[in-house]
Design a protein around this motif. Structure first.
Motif, short mmCIF file in Angstrom:
data_model
loop_
_atom_site.label_atom_id
_atom_site.label_comp_id
_atom_site.label_asym_id
_atom_site.label_seq_id
_atom_site.Cartn_x
_atom_site.Cartn_y
_atom_site.Cartn_z
N LEU A 133 0.82 -1.20 0.00
CA LEU A 133 0.00 0.00 0.00
C LEU A 133 0.86 1.26 0.00
O LEU A 133 0.62 2.19 -0.78
CB LEU A 133 -0.93 0.00 1.21
N ALA A 143 -10.15 2.65 0.41
CA ALA A 143 -8.81 2.92 -0.13
C ALA A 143 -8.27 4.20 0.49
O ALA A 143 -8.98 5.20 0.58
CB ALA A 143 -8.85 3.05 -1.64
N ASP A 146 -2.95 -9.85 -0.49
CA ASP A 146 -3.97 -9.28 0.38
C ASP A 146 -4.61 -8.02 -0.19
O ASP A 146 -5.58 -7.51 0.37
CB ASP A 146 -3.37 -8.94 1.75
N TYR A 147 -4.06 -7.48 -1.28
CA TYR A 147 -4.57 -6.25 -1.86
C TYR A 147 -5.05 -6.47 -3.29
O TYR A 147 -4.61 -7.39 -3.97
CB TYR A 147 -3.49 -5.16 -1.86
N LYS A 152 -5.51 -4.18 -6.87
CA LYS A 152 -5.23 -2.93 -7.57
C LYS A 152 -6.24 -2.79 -8.71
O LYS A 152 -6.30 -3.64 -9.59
CB LYS A 152 -3.80 -2.94 -8.11
N LEU A 178 -5.92 1.13 -4.79
CA LEU A 178 -5.45 -0.04 -4.07
C LEU A 178 -6.35 -0.27 -2.85
O LEU A 178 -6.54 0.64 -2.04
CB LEU A 178 -4.00 0.15 -3.62
N THR A 179 -6.93 -1.47 -2.75
CA THR A 179 -7.85 -1.75 -1.65
C THR A 179 -7.55 -3.12 -1.06
O THR A 179 -7.09 -4.03 -1.76
CB THR A 179 -9.32 -1.69 -2.14
N LEU A 180 -7.79 -3.25 0.23
CA LEU A 180 -7.55 -4.50 0.94
C LEU A 180 -8.73 -5.43 0.69
O LEU A 180 -9.84 -5.19 1.19
CB LEU A 180 -7.38 -4.24 2.43
N ASN A 181 -8.51 -6.49 -0.09
CA ASN A 181 -9.59 -7.42 -0.41
C ASN A 181 -9.00 -8.59 -1.18
O ASN A 181 -7.79 -8.66 -1.39
CB ASN A 181 -10.68 -6.73 -1.25
#
Length: 242
Positions: free
Chosen positions: A86, A144, A164-165, A167, A176-179
């Motif tokens: 991130l 994000a 874990d991220y 894009k 960029l997100t945590l998913n």
């Protein structure tokens, strides 16, 4: 030719990256450095187009080093730690390679640096393709950069999974997100988005061309994984004009 500098405090990592550079026709090796401080000295006397930069180094980390560079500097992070992804992308890094680095991912990152530095004249001159039509409520919300952001599905060109991220590429600055990629695969409409690789989902409406197991989508080249190839090519064949 892209003049590149390799910065890593691990000799084995430097040898591997050096061998990769020697195999890529459009890369020219300027030098190798064992620390960010050593790299500073090289940058003062040499023209460098892109740096492959480790993050965890003594004295000055790769992230700290990047903050001292000009904003337009091209940096590809190379690290064994995914937790820095991130922060790396927030620094506008070209790419983020997690060790052990496979050669195809190295080439893909180098191509992204080449595209960013020297966009093809025809691509630069041509207007962006019109966004496909979508209903007014055809969007998702993602978390994000410490806020919740709305993204219209019609703007999404492709998604890249980074463990874990995720894009999300929309034509502007990537989000960029945590998913997980599986969560997006389940949420996105299957008639518009297709999983083509364990690390990629693409929007069918944004695909420019397909050559064997490569998808050309704007400046990006997306690989089609072996386990997804048959289903993807069958889907494309169903939409072919005969």
């Amino acid at each position: 030719m892209l003049r590149c500098l390799l910065v890593d405090d691990e000799p084995l990592a430097l040898r591997l990256l050096t061998s990769y550079v020697e195999r890529v026709p459009f890369l020219e090796l300027v030098g190798t450095c064992r620390s960010a401080l050593e790299a500073m000295t090289v940058l003062q006397r040499e023209q460098v187009d892109v740096m492959f930069l480790d993050i965890q180094m003594p004295d000055l980390t790769g992230v700290e080093f990047v903050r001292t560079l000009r904003p337009e500097a091209l940096v590809i992070f190379t690290t064994a730690y995914e937790a820095y992804a991130l922060e790396g992308f927030n620094l506008n890094a070209v790419d983020y390679l997690v060790k052990p680095i496979a050669f195809d991912r190295f080439v893909q990152a180098a191509q992204r640096a080449q595209d960013r530095l020297s966009p093809k004249p025809t691509e630069a001159a041509a207007p962006a393709p019109p966004a496909p039509p979508a209903s007014a409520d055809d969007f998702i919300f993602v978390k994000a950069d410490y806020h919740t952001q709305r993204i219209n599905l019609r703007d999404i060109r492709y998604l890249e999974g980074l463990k874990d991220y995720i894009k999300i590429f929309t034509g502007g600055k990537p989000v960029l997100t945590l998913n997980s990629l599986k969560a997006f695969e389940d949420r996105l409409p299957s008639q518009d988005f297709v999983r083509v690789h364990r690390s990629y989902i693409v929007a069918l409406s944004w695909i420019d061309s397909i050559r064997k197991n490569r998808i050309y989508l704007g400046d990006a080249i997306i690989p089609v994984g072996d386990s997804y190839s048959d289903a993807f090519h069958k889907l494309i064949e169903e939409r072919n004009m005969h």
